[in-house]
Design a protein around this motif. Structure first.
Motif, mmCIF file in Angstrom:
data_model
loop_
_atom_site.group_PDB
_atom_site.id
_atom_site.type_symbol
_atom_site.label_atom_id
_atom_site.label_comp_id
_atom_site.label_asym_id
_atom_site.label_seq_id
_atom_site.Cartn_x
_atom_site.Cartn_y
_atom_site.Cartn_z
ATOM 1 N N PRO A 134 49.446 16.656 78.301
ATOM 2 C CA PRO A 134 49.450 15.310 78.007
ATOM 3 C C PRO A 134 48.131 14.597 77.272
ATOM 4 N N VAL A 135 48.344 13.721 76.349
ATOM 5 C CA VAL A 135 47.266 13.422 75.648
ATOM 6 C C VAL A 135 46.827 12.031 76.357
ATOM 7 N N ASP A 136 45.554 12.161 76.808
ATOM 8 C CA ASP A 136 44.787 11.227 77.528
ATOM 9 C C ASP A 136 43.818 10.684 76.709
ATOM 10 N N ALA A 137 42.983 9.763 77.479
ATOM 11 C CA ALA A 137 41.824 9.154 76.668
ATOM 12 C C ALA A 137 40.563 9.899 76.904
ATOM 13 N N ALA A 138 40.612 11.428 77.204
ATOM 14 C CA ALA A 138 39.349 12.277 77.215
ATOM 15 C C ALA A 138 38.166 11.787 76.094
ATOM 16 N N LYS A 139 37.334 11.785 76.651
ATOM 17 C CA LYS A 139 36.060 11.642 75.666
ATOM 18 C C LYS A 139 36.184 13.054 74.651
ATOM 19 N N ILE A 140 35.371 12.672 73.491
ATOM 20 C CA ILE A 140 35.309 13.588 72.317
ATOM 21 C C ILE A 140 34.132 14.786 72.993
ATOM 22 N N PRO A 141 34.677 15.978 72.803
ATOM 23 C CA PRO A 141 33.698 16.805 73.470
ATOM 24 C C PRO A 141 32.202 16.901 72.338
ATOM 25 N N ILE A 142 31.151 16.965 72.989
ATOM 26 C CA ILE A 142 29.883 16.967 72.149
ATOM 27 C C ILE A 142 29.033 18.376 72.447
ATOM 28 N N TRP A 143 29.241 19.109 71.369
ATOM 29 C CA TRP A 143 28.813 20.370 71.061
ATOM 30 C C TRP A 143 27.095 20.192 70.990
ATOM 31 N N SER A 144 26.437 21.202 71.616
ATOM 32 C CA SER A 144 25.113 21.481 71.566
ATOM 33 C C SER A 144 24.693 22.887 71.462
ATOM 34 N N TRP A 145 23.545 23.106 71.531
ATOM 35 C CA TRP A 145 23.033 24.427 71.374
ATOM 36 C C TRP A 145 23.465 25.395 72.416
ATOM 37 N N GLY A 146 23.790 25.005 73.686
ATOM 38 C CA GLY A 146 24.015 25.954 74.862
ATOM 39 C C GLY A 146 22.905 26.989 74.936
ATOM 40 N N GLN A 147 23.170 28.159 74.590
ATOM 41 C CA GLN A 147 22.461 29.182 75.031
ATOM 42 C C GLN A 147 21.432 29.671 73.741
ATOM 43 N N THR A 148 21.775 29.103 72.620
ATOM 44 C CA THR A 148 20.899 29.368 71.583
ATOM 45 C C THR A 148 20.421 28.418 70.819
ATOM 46 N N PRO A 149 19.342 27.756 71.351
ATOM 47 C CA PRO A 149 18.877 26.438 70.367
ATOM 48 C C PRO A 149 18.196 27.234 69.153
ATOM 49 N N PRO A 150 18.289 26.444 68.035
ATOM 50 C CA PRO A 150 17.459 27.003 66.806
ATOM 51 C C PRO A 150 15.978 27.318 66.918
ATOM 52 N N TRP A 151 15.524 28.189 66.218
ATOM 53 C CA TRP A 151 14.260 28.658 66.426
ATOM 54 C C TRP A 151 13.332 27.776 65.673
ATOM 55 N N ILE A 152 12.345 27.057 65.962
ATOM 56 C CA ILE A 152 11.410 26.159 65.097
ATOM 57 C C ILE A 152 10.267 26.778 65.198
ATOM 58 N N PRO A 153 9.573 26.966 64.188
ATOM 59 C CA PRO A 153 8.305 27.777 64.169
ATOM 60 C C PRO A 153 7.201 26.644 64.740
ATOM 61 N N PRO A 154 6.382 27.191 65.543
ATOM 62 C CA PRO A 154 5.234 26.489 66.011
ATOM 63 C C PRO A 154 4.673 25.918 64.833
ATOM 64 N N THR A 155 4.123 24.574 65.121
ATOM 65 C CA THR A 155 3.309 23.751 64.176
ATOM 66 C C THR A 155 1.820 23.917 64.685
ATOM 67 N N PRO A 156 0.952 23.785 63.723
ATOM 68 C CA PRO A 156 -0.620 23.814 64.132
ATOM 69 C C PRO A 156 -1.001 22.769 64.937
ATOM 70 N N ASN A 157 -1.687 22.815 66.100
ATOM 71 C CA ASN A 157 -1.877 21.749 66.583
ATOM 72 C C ASN A 157 -3.283 21.340 66.602
ATOM 73 N N PRO A 158 -3.475 19.969 66.138
ATOM 74 C CA PRO A 158 -4.911 19.642 65.645
ATOM 75 C C PRO A 158 -5.700 19.391 67.082
ATOM 76 N N ASP A 159 -5.145 19.384 68.291
ATOM 77 C CA ASP A 159 -6.045 19.105 69.235
ATOM 78 C C ASP A 159 -5.728 20.526 70.364
ATOM 79 N N PRO A 160 -6.635 21.413 70.341
ATOM 80 C CA PRO A 160 -6.581 22.803 70.759
ATOM 81 C C PRO A 160 -6.348 22.762 72.333
#
Length: 182
Positions: A134-160
């Motif tokens: 049956p076709v119902d009014a379910a919400k659109i599935p929203i995909w996210s990173w799950g178990q594999t978020p993107p690798w974002i390199p660390p940025t230098p921190n001006p406040d050590p």
């Protein structure tokens, strides 16, 4: 506040998704396996799919707001009798087009992207078949990173004395949808 971008943001937003769907449907109309599926396609179909994918990948909720949401998308597949061969060709051609238009190639993005494309095309196959759920009014599935978020390199921190957001442990995000009633 999360420092992890949505999949929509990571892949380049609306501009990248429009580039993908425009190129994909140009190819699909010339493909011997897919051309029959899209013969007579509305000229705005690529843009509608782009709006759908944008919402699925965490962008604006415009498909829900302006195109009828999940229920509308599901009804568009009813009775289409999509074959497994057509589904597989759709997936392969979309993945090739993602390469062609320069979508990110990192394994985290491509893994999540392929996961949704596989799931979504299998749902289209089910809805297009002889005994769809049956076709119902379910919400659109929203995909996210799950178990594999993107690798974002660390940025230098001006406040050590303070940890930068990128140096903090990655948060694991969960896919936020339900298949109840689908």
């Amino acid at each position: 506040m999360s420092t992890t971008p949505t999949i929509y943001e990571w892949m380049g937003g609306a501009e990248a998704i429009n580039r993908l769907t425009d190129a994909f449907y140009t190819h699909a109309l010339q493909d011997e396996i897919l051309a029959p599926v899209f013969a007579g396609m509305d000229s705005e179909h690529p843009q509608h799919v782009a709006v759908w994918l944008s919402e699925v990948f965490g962008g604006p909720s415009d498909y829900t707001a302006h195109h009828g949401g999940h229920q509308h998308m599901a009804t568009k597949h009813l009775g289409r009798a999509i074959t497994e061969k057509q589904r597989r060709r759709w997936v392969d051609l979309l993945m090739d087009t993602a390469d062609e238009v320069g979508l990110p190639t990192d394994p985290e993005f491509r893994g999540v992207f392929a996961y949704y494309i596989e799931w979504g095309t299998r749902m289209a196959l089910i809805y297009s078949g002889p005994n769809p759920p049956p076709v119902d009014a379910a919400k659109i599935p929203i995909w996210s990173w799950g178990q594999t978020p993107p690798w974002i390199p660390p940025t230098p921190n001006p406040d050590p004395g303070r940890r930068s957001p990128a140096s903090q442990p990655r948060r694991r995000l969960r896919r936020t949808f339900s298949l109840a009633g689908v």
